[in-house]
Scaffold this motif. Structure first.
Motif, short mmCIF file in Angstrom:
data_model
loop_
_atom_site.label_atom_id
_atom_site.label_comp_id
_atom_site.label_asym_id
_atom_site.label_seq_id
_atom_site.Cartn_x
_atom_site.Cartn_y
_atom_site.Cartn_z
N GLU A 542 0.82 -1.21 0.00
CA GLU A 542 0.00 0.00 0.00
C GLU A 542 0.86 1.26 0.00
N SER A 543 1.88 1.30 0.85
CA SER A 543 2.69 2.52 0.96
C SER A 543 3.57 2.73 -0.27
N PHE A 544 4.13 1.67 -0.82
CA PHE A 544 4.95 1.80 -2.02
C PHE A 544 4.11 2.28 -3.19
N SER A 545 2.89 1.81 -3.27
CA SER A 545 2.01 2.22 -4.36
C SER A 545 1.57 3.67 -4.21
N ALA A 546 1.31 4.10 -2.97
CA ALA A 546 0.82 5.46 -2.73
C ALA A 546 1.89 6.51 -2.96
N ARG A 547 3.18 6.17 -2.69
CA ARG A 547 4.30 7.11 -2.82
C ARG A 547 4.03 8.41 -2.04
N LYS A 548 3.54 8.23 -0.84
CA LYS A 548 3.27 9.34 0.07
C LYS A 548 4.04 9.10 1.37
N PRO A 549 4.22 10.14 2.19
CA PRO A 549 4.94 9.96 3.45
C PRO A 549 4.24 8.93 4.34
N ALA A 550 5.02 7.96 4.82
CA ALA A 550 4.46 6.89 5.65
C ALA A 550 5.52 6.39 6.62
N VAL A 551 5.06 5.89 7.76
CA VAL A 551 5.92 5.21 8.74
C VAL A 551 5.31 3.84 9.01
N ILE A 552 6.14 2.80 8.82
CA ILE A 552 5.72 1.43 9.14
C ILE A 552 6.47 1.01 10.40
N ASN A 553 5.74 0.81 11.47
CA ASN A 553 6.29 0.46 12.78
C ASN A 553 6.29 -1.07 12.90
N VAL A 554 7.47 -1.67 12.78
CA VAL A 554 7.61 -3.12 12.76
C VAL A 554 8.04 -3.60 14.14
N THR A 555 7.18 -4.38 14.79
CA THR A 555 7.49 -4.88 16.12
C THR A 555 8.47 -6.04 16.03
N ILE A 556 9.64 -5.86 16.67
CA ILE A 556 10.72 -6.85 16.65
C ILE A 556 10.91 -7.41 18.05
N ASP A 557 11.26 -8.69 18.14
CA ASP A 557 11.61 -9.30 19.41
C ASP A 557 12.76 -8.51 20.03
N PRO A 558 12.58 -7.96 21.25
CA PRO A 558 13.63 -7.12 21.84
C PRO A 558 14.94 -7.86 22.09
N TYR A 559 14.92 -9.19 22.03
CA TYR A 559 16.15 -9.95 22.27
C TYR A 559 16.72 -10.53 20.98
N ALA A 560 16.16 -10.13 19.85
CA ALA A 560 16.78 -10.48 18.57
C ALA A 560 18.00 -9.58 18.35
N GLY A 561 18.94 -10.04 17.56
CA GLY A 561 20.11 -9.21 17.28
C GLY A 561 21.14 -9.27 18.38
N ALA A 562 22.17 -8.46 18.25
CA ALA A 562 23.30 -8.48 19.18
C ALA A 562 23.64 -7.07 19.62
N GLU A 563 24.15 -6.93 20.84
CA GLU A 563 24.59 -5.61 21.29
C GLU A 563 25.72 -5.11 20.40
N SER A 564 25.62 -3.86 19.99
CA SER A 564 26.62 -3.19 19.14
C SER A 564 26.65 -3.75 17.72
N GLY A 565 25.64 -4.53 17.31
CA GLY A 565 25.64 -5.09 15.97
C GLY A 565 26.89 -5.91 15.76
N ARG A 566 27.65 -5.57 14.69
CA ARG A 566 28.88 -6.31 14.39
C ARG A 566 30.12 -5.62 14.96
N MET A 567 29.91 -4.69 15.89
CA MET A 567 31.05 -3.92 16.43
C MET A 567 31.25 -4.22 17.92
N GLN A 568 30.91 -5.46 18.34
CA GLN A 568 30.99 -5.78 19.77
C GLN A 568 32.39 -5.52 20.33
N HIS A 569 33.42 -5.77 19.50
CA HIS A 569 34.79 -5.63 19.99
C HIS A 569 35.15 -4.20 20.34
N LYS A 570 34.33 -3.23 19.87
CA LYS A 570 34.60 -1.82 20.16
C LYS A 570 33.90 -1.36 21.44
N ASN A 571 32.93 -2.14 21.93
CA ASN A 571 32.10 -1.68 23.04
C ASN A 571 32.45 -2.47 24.31
#
Length: 571
Positions: A542-571
């Motif tokens: 719908e949003s791609f077709s409309a080509r109007k300002p839009a925000v899609i709020n995607v709920t993600i598991d808060p424990y997915a992913g890693a701290e600092s992404g791929r830069m853990q060695h810096k943190n």
């Protein structure tokens, strides 16, 4: 009363600045108006320059820098004095580090009141010094045309970067006749500055070709320096004439399609670890390329650096440096190769090794992407977004990406097929660039949809600029990966939850389930809240077709992913 004529009619400095900008070919400006520059913005609009007004100079500065990269012409940022100039330094410094042509113009306090504690007083020339190639203060209206042309010319010449023009408030109030103004403009235009760039020698070209011919495991690496030079056709010629595999830096992606048979991105560790000659085009051997040093690179690798900046080559001390514009240098290189052609071929051991590793890693990644994980991890929604973007065909959308896990995963999953269609945190790893970049992309490339894939932390830096999207009705869809904080929710170990403020939220935590989609709806845009594959697919369609300002709020598991992404060695 005698009527004024072109010889006697007067104009003020605001109009003269606008005339100089227009004469220099400036078509867009970004900024925040106020004392003493509101009239300057208004005058610019009357001359056909589109002024995009922001809520914060930081985002406006990021927009100006990205506009410079996307168009190859200096992006122009306008700020008020003092704090406005300081806020604008975010964009100016980002331009400096990424080598993007950008000009910041700021008003400043009355010259007669310097040192007295004037309104928003600051030595702005000193403040910008670490971040600019060139800066100048216009001390009189007569200096304006030369000053305007100078900052624009320095920003775009040689290695692009940031420049600064300071205009005191008393100068902005000065006037002169139209006749005087036109003469000043004409004279300044005759004395435009062009930074000289060396021509590469025939001996160096011959040495480069000899090294490439003798290489058993050559690799071509290219970055956003090649992108801003518009060198994609020359890179394509080099890759396809020689059969050498290539590796783009993150914002070099798309100069050649990620799907190209010689793309080595999915075999990056093998490619850089085993290559014996690396032709590096418009990319610096900085942290993004492990400084060109062991153990990531072979200790015996020969680097052939193609860079517009002789200083960069002198600093890196490669096997061979070819100084010049990437497009021009590659043209010469390709011509010499064409006269005495060679090609590795698909059965060459090096090509087979890269190809097999790419297939192996892509197959492994596709296996992970095929799983539909709900609550969402990062991979499932990223795969759905990838497929939706690919489905749009050409012209491909411009992708804006920032965040830790969101940007890292997106770099591996999302596919770039066209030049200059990826903007991310860049050389400096700058968070907060997202909405500014979106706005720049939308005005620089009005034929393209702009799709931002943002972490909720990255989005938060500039979220108020969704109002700017709506105000100008820009074709931007912002997808927020909402996992409740920086890297995710509360990831502390139990022993870390102590002390008098132990009941406070973790330093990495945001309000759980934040309704980011409602923010844009407050201004008349469209918001979506999604948590399943079908909901996300529907919102994207719908949003791609409309080509109007839009925000899609995607709920993600808060424990997915890693701290600092791929830069853990810096943190």
């Amino acid at each position: 009363m005698a009527e004024s004529t072109p010889n006697t009619a007067t104009i003020d400095c605001n109009l003269l600045v606008a005339k100089a900008l227009a004469r220099a070919g400036v078509t867009h400006m970004f900024g925040v108006v106020g004392i003493p520059v509101t009239s300057l913005a208004t005058r610019a609009v009357t001359l056909g320059i589109r002024f995009i007004a922001f809520h914060n100079e930081q985002s406006a500065g990021y927009a100006a820098s990205a506009y410079g990269y996307l168009t190859g012409r200096p992006g122009v940022l306008l700020t008020v004095s003092g704090p406005g100039c300081v806020h604008g330094l975010a964009g100016l410094s980002n331009a400096a580090v990424n080598c993007w042509p950008t000009v910041m113009i700021s008003g400043s306090c009355d010259q007669n009141d310097v040192g007295k504690g004037d309104f928003q007083e600051l030595d702005q020339i000193a403040a910008v010094k670490p971040f600019v190639k060139f800066s100048v203060k216009a001390k009189n209206i007569n200096e304006i045309p030369n000053c305007v042309f100078s900052v624009l010319d320095h920003a775009g010449s040689g290695r692009p970067g940031g420049c600064y023009l300071d205009i005191p408030s008393d100068v902005l109030h000065q006037t002169l006749t139209e006749l005087e103004a036109n003469k000043l403009l004409d004279d300044a235009e005759k004395n435009r500055y062009i930074e000289p760039v060396k021509s590469v020698s025939n001996d160096d070209i011959a040495k480069a070709i000899s090294a490439i011919r003798k290489a058993e495991r050559p690799l071509i690496v290219f970055g956003k320096g090649a992108a801003i030079a518009r060198a994609e056709n020359e890179i394509k010629d080099l890759v396809e004439k020689t059969g050498i595999p290539f590796l783009p830096t993150p914002m070099g992606k798309g100069l050649l399609p990620d799907t190209h048979e010689l793309a080595a991105t999915a075999a990056r560790s093998l490619a850089i670890g085993k290559c014996d000659v690396a032709i590096v085009v418009g990319a610096r051997l900085n942290w993004l390329l492990h400084f060109g040093e062991p153990p990531k690179w072979s200790k015996d690798v020969k680097f052939i650096l193609i860079d517009v900046d002789e200083g960069e080559i002198e600093f890196r001390k490669p096997y061979l440096g070819l100084v010049g514009d990437a497009k021009k240098v590659l043209k010469v290189l390709n011509k010499e190769i064409k006269d005495d052609p060679f090609c590795l071929g698909r059965t060459h051991p090096w090509i087979e090794a890269i190809t097999n590793k790419v297939k192996e890693n892509v197959s492994r990644m596709e296996g992970q992407l095929a799983k539909e994980v709900v609550p969402f991890n990062f991979l499932t929604p990223m795969r759905i977004i990838r497929d939706a973007i690919i489905g749009l065909g050409s012209p491909a959308p411009i992708l804006v990406s920032e965040g830790a896990n969101t940007m890292d995963v997106g770099r591996s999953v999302l596919v770039q097929t066209e030049p200059r269609t990826r903007l991310d945190a860049g050389t400096w790893g700058t968070m907060g660039v997202g909405l500014g970049y979106c706005i720049a992309a939308a005005v620089a490339s009005p034929d393209r949809l702009v799709v931002a894939v943002e972490g909720d932390s990255g989005f938060g830096f500039s979220a108020m600029e969704v109002e700017t999207l709506v105000r100008y009705q820009l074709p931007v869809v912002v997808i927020v990966f909402n996992n409740g904080g920086v890297y995710g929710g509360d990831r502390r170990n139990p022993e870390d939850i102590t002390g008098p403020y132990k009941d406070d939220p973790a330093p990495t935590s945001f309000v759980p389930g934040a309704a980011y989609h409602l923010l844009i709806e407050a201004f008349g845009g469209k918001g979506y809240l999604v948590g399943t594959p079908d909901e996300l697919k529907s919102a994207l369609t719908e949003s791609f077709s409309a080509r109007k300002p839009a925000v899609i709020n995607v709920t993600i598991d808060p424990y997915a992913g890693a701290e600092s992404g791929r830069m853990q060695h810096k943190n």
